[in-house]
Write a protein that holds these residues in place. Structure first.
Motif, PDB file in Angstrom:
ATOM      1  N   GLU A 254      -9.136 -15.502  -6.463  1.00  0.00           N
ATOM      2  CA  GLU A 254      -9.819 -14.960  -5.278  1.00  0.00           C
ATOM      3  C   GLU A 254     -10.664 -13.746  -5.639  1.00  0.00           C
ATOM      4  N   ILE A 255     -10.122 -12.879  -6.450  1.00  0.00           N
ATOM      5  CA  ILE A 255     -10.868 -11.680  -6.839  1.00  0.00           C
ATOM      6  C   ILE A 255     -12.104 -12.044  -7.646  1.00  0.00           C
ATOM      7  N   ASP A 256     -11.972 -13.043  -8.509  1.00  0.00           N
ATOM      8  CA  ASP A 256     -13.106 -13.468  -9.336  1.00  0.00           C
ATOM      9  C   ASP A 256     -14.284 -13.984  -8.514  1.00  0.00           C
ATOM     10  N   THR A 257     -14.023 -14.428  -7.299  1.00  0.00           N
ATOM     11  CA  THR A 257     -15.110 -14.944  -6.460  1.00  0.00           C
ATOM     12  C   THR A 257     -15.860 -13.832  -5.734  1.00  0.00           C
ATOM     13  N   LEU A 258     -15.318 -12.633  -5.754  1.00  0.00           N
ATOM     14  CA  LEU A 258     -15.944 -11.514  -5.039  1.00  0.00           C
ATOM     15  C   LEU A 258     -17.066 -10.887  -5.849  1.00  0.00           C
ATOM     16  N   PRO A 259     -18.024 -10.272  -5.161  1.00  0.00           N
ATOM     17  CA  PRO A 259     -19.043  -9.489  -5.880  1.00  0.00           C
ATOM     18  C   PRO A 259     -18.380  -8.294  -6.577  1.00  0.00           C
ATOM     19  N   LEU A 260     -19.028  -7.799  -7.600  1.00  0.00           N
ATOM     20  CA  LEU A 260     -18.467  -6.721  -8.407  1.00  0.00           C
ATOM     21  C   LEU A 260     -18.093  -5.496  -7.563  1.00  0.00           C
ATOM     22  N   THR A 261     -18.923  -5.138  -6.599  1.00  0.00           N
ATOM     23  CA  THR A 261     -18.616  -3.969  -5.763  1.00  0.00           C
ATOM     24  C   THR A 261     -17.325  -4.189  -4.970  1.00  0.00           C
ATOM     25  N   SER A 262     -17.115  -5.408  -4.504  1.00  0.00           N
ATOM     26  CA  SER A 262     -15.880  -5.712  -3.775  1.00  0.00           C
ATOM     27  C   SER A 262     -14.677  -5.719  -4.720  1.00  0.00           C
ATOM     28  N   GLN A 263     -14.884  -6.178  -5.948  1.00  0.00           N
ATOM     29  CA  GLN A 263     -13.802  -6.153  -6.928  1.00  0.00           C
ATOM     30  C   GLN A 263     -13.363  -4.716  -7.202  1.00  0.00           C
ATOM     31  N   LYS A 264     -14.330  -3.802  -7.234  1.00  0.00           N
ATOM     32  CA  LYS A 264     -13.999  -2.391  -7.432  1.00  0.00           C
ATOM     33  C   LYS A 264     -13.188  -1.855  -6.255  1.00  0.00           C
ATOM     34  N   GLU A 265     -13.520  -2.306  -5.052  1.00  0.00           N
ATOM     35  CA  GLU A 265     -12.750  -1.886  -3.870  1.00  0.00           C
ATOM     36  C   GLU A 265     -11.323  -2.417  -3.936  1.00  0.00           C
ATOM     37  N   VAL A 266     -11.170  -3.647  -4.406  1.00  0.00           N
ATOM     38  CA  VAL A 266      -9.831  -4.213  -4.563  1.00  0.00           C
ATOM     39  C   VAL A 266      -9.042  -3.378  -5.565  1.00  0.00           C
ATOM     40  N   LEU A 267      -9.668  -3.019  -6.665  1.00  0.00           N
ATOM     41  CA  LEU A 267      -9.002  -2.194  -7.667  1.00  0.00           C
ATOM     42  C   LEU A 267      -8.589  -0.845  -7.078  1.00  0.00           C
ATOM     43  N   ASP A 268      -9.470  -0.219  -6.329  1.00  0.00           N
ATOM     44  CA  ASP A 268      -9.134   1.055  -5.677  1.00  0.00           C
ATOM     45  C   ASP A 268      -7.929   0.891  -4.757  1.00  0.00           C
ATOM     46  N   PHE A 269      -7.904  -0.206  -4.018  1.00  0.00           N
ATOM     47  CA  PHE A 269      -6.793  -0.453  -3.102  1.00  0.00           C
ATOM     48  C   PHE A 269      -5.485  -0.658  -3.869  1.00  0.00           C
ATOM     49  N   VAL A 270      -5.538  -1.414  -4.958  1.00  0.00           N
ATOM     50  CA  VAL A 270      -4.342  -1.640  -5.775  1.00  0.00           C
ATOM     51  C   VAL A 270      -3.828  -0.313  -6.338  1.00  0.00           C
ATOM     52  N   LEU A 271      -4.722   0.515  -6.823  1.00  0.00           N
ATOM     53  CA  LEU A 271      -4.320   1.819  -7.354  1.00  0.00           C
ATOM     54  C   LEU A 271      -3.729   2.704  -6.259  1.00  0.00           C
ATOM     55  N   PHE A 272      -4.311   2.638  -5.056  1.00  0.00           N
ATOM     56  CA  PHE A 272      -3.768   3.371  -3.916  1.00  0.00           C
ATOM     57  C   PHE A 272      -2.342   2.917  -3.616  1.00  0.00           C
ATOM     58  N   LEU A 273      -2.131   1.600  -3.588  1.00  0.00           N
ATOM     59  CA  LEU A 273      -0.793   1.068  -3.319  1.00  0.00           C
ATOM     60  C   LEU A 273       0.206   1.508  -4.376  1.00  0.00           C
ATOM     61  N   LYS A 274      -0.185   1.451  -5.638  1.00  0.00           N
ATOM     62  CA  LYS A 274       0.718   1.875  -6.711  1.00  0.00           C
ATOM     63  C   LYS A 274       1.085   3.342  -6.565  1.00  0.00           C
ATOM     64  N   ASN A 275       0.110   4.163  -6.228  1.00  0.00           N
ATOM     65  CA  ASN A 275       0.358   5.593  -6.048  1.00  0.00           C
ATOM     66  C   ASN A 275       1.281   5.835  -4.863  1.00  0.00           C
ATOM     67  N   THR A 276       1.086   5.090  -3.787  1.00  0.00           N
ATOM     68  CA  THR A 276       1.911   5.230  -2.594  1.00  0.00           C
ATOM     69  C   THR A 276       3.352   4.831  -2.881  1.00  0.00           C
ATOM     70  N   LEU A 277       3.537   3.773  -3.643  1.00  0.00           N
ATOM     71  CA  LEU A 277       4.878   3.292  -3.950  1.00  0.00           C
ATOM     72  C   LEU A 277       5.612   4.224  -4.900  1.00  0.00           C
ATOM     73  N   ASN A 278       4.876   4.964  -5.712  1.00  0.00           N
ATOM     74  CA  ASN A 278       5.499   5.859  -6.679  1.00  0.00           C
ATOM     75  C   ASN A 278       5.795   7.239  -6.103  1.00  0.00           C
ATOM     76  N   THR A 279       5.415   7.459  -4.865  1.00  0.00           N
ATOM     77  CA  THR A 279       5.632   8.750  -4.229  1.00  0.00           C
ATOM     78  C   THR A 279       6.915   8.675  -3.416  1.00  0.00           C
ATOM     79  N   GLU A 280       7.860   9.557  -3.737  1.00  0.00           N
ATOM     80  CA  GLU A 280       9.106   9.522  -2.987  1.00  0.00           C
ATOM     81  C   GLU A 280       8.955  10.268  -1.665  1.00  0.00           C
ATOM     82  N   SER A 281       9.690   9.833  -0.690  1.00  0.00           N
ATOM     83  CA  SER A 281       9.626  10.453   0.629  1.00  0.00           C
ATOM     84  C   SER A 281      10.354  11.792   0.614  1.00  0.00           C
TER      85      SER A 281
END
Length: 70
Positions: free
Chosen positions: A11-38
């Motif tokens: 699915e990601i491979d079908t996206l334009p490069l700019t959208s792929q970068k947004e997906v990467l930003d979102f994945v990095l955001f999720l990883k950062n959120t999961l690594n932050t303890e409450s």
């Protein structure tokens, strides 16, 4: 690679490069959120604070003060 990962890559491979970068930003955001303890997780690591929280939660409301001492 499992089928879910393959599907995500396809699915990601079908996206334009700019959208792929947004997906990467979102994945990095999720990883950062999961690594932050409450705050609760942080406070519960200290046995004294953890016990104080438990004691406070177990205190009946009629024994609680309605004024702050500070």
């Amino acid at each position: 690679m499992n089928s879910l990962q393959e599907k995500i890559h396809q699915e990601i491979d079908t996206l334009p490069l700019t959208s792929q970068k947004e997906v990467l930003d979102f994945v990095l955001f999720l990883k950062n959120t999961l690594n932050t303890e409450s705050d609760s997780d942080y406070l519960s690591k200290d046995p004294k604070i953890k016990q104080a929280i438990i004691d406070g939660l177990n205190t009946p409301l009629d024994e609680c003060s309605d004024r702050l001492d500070w």
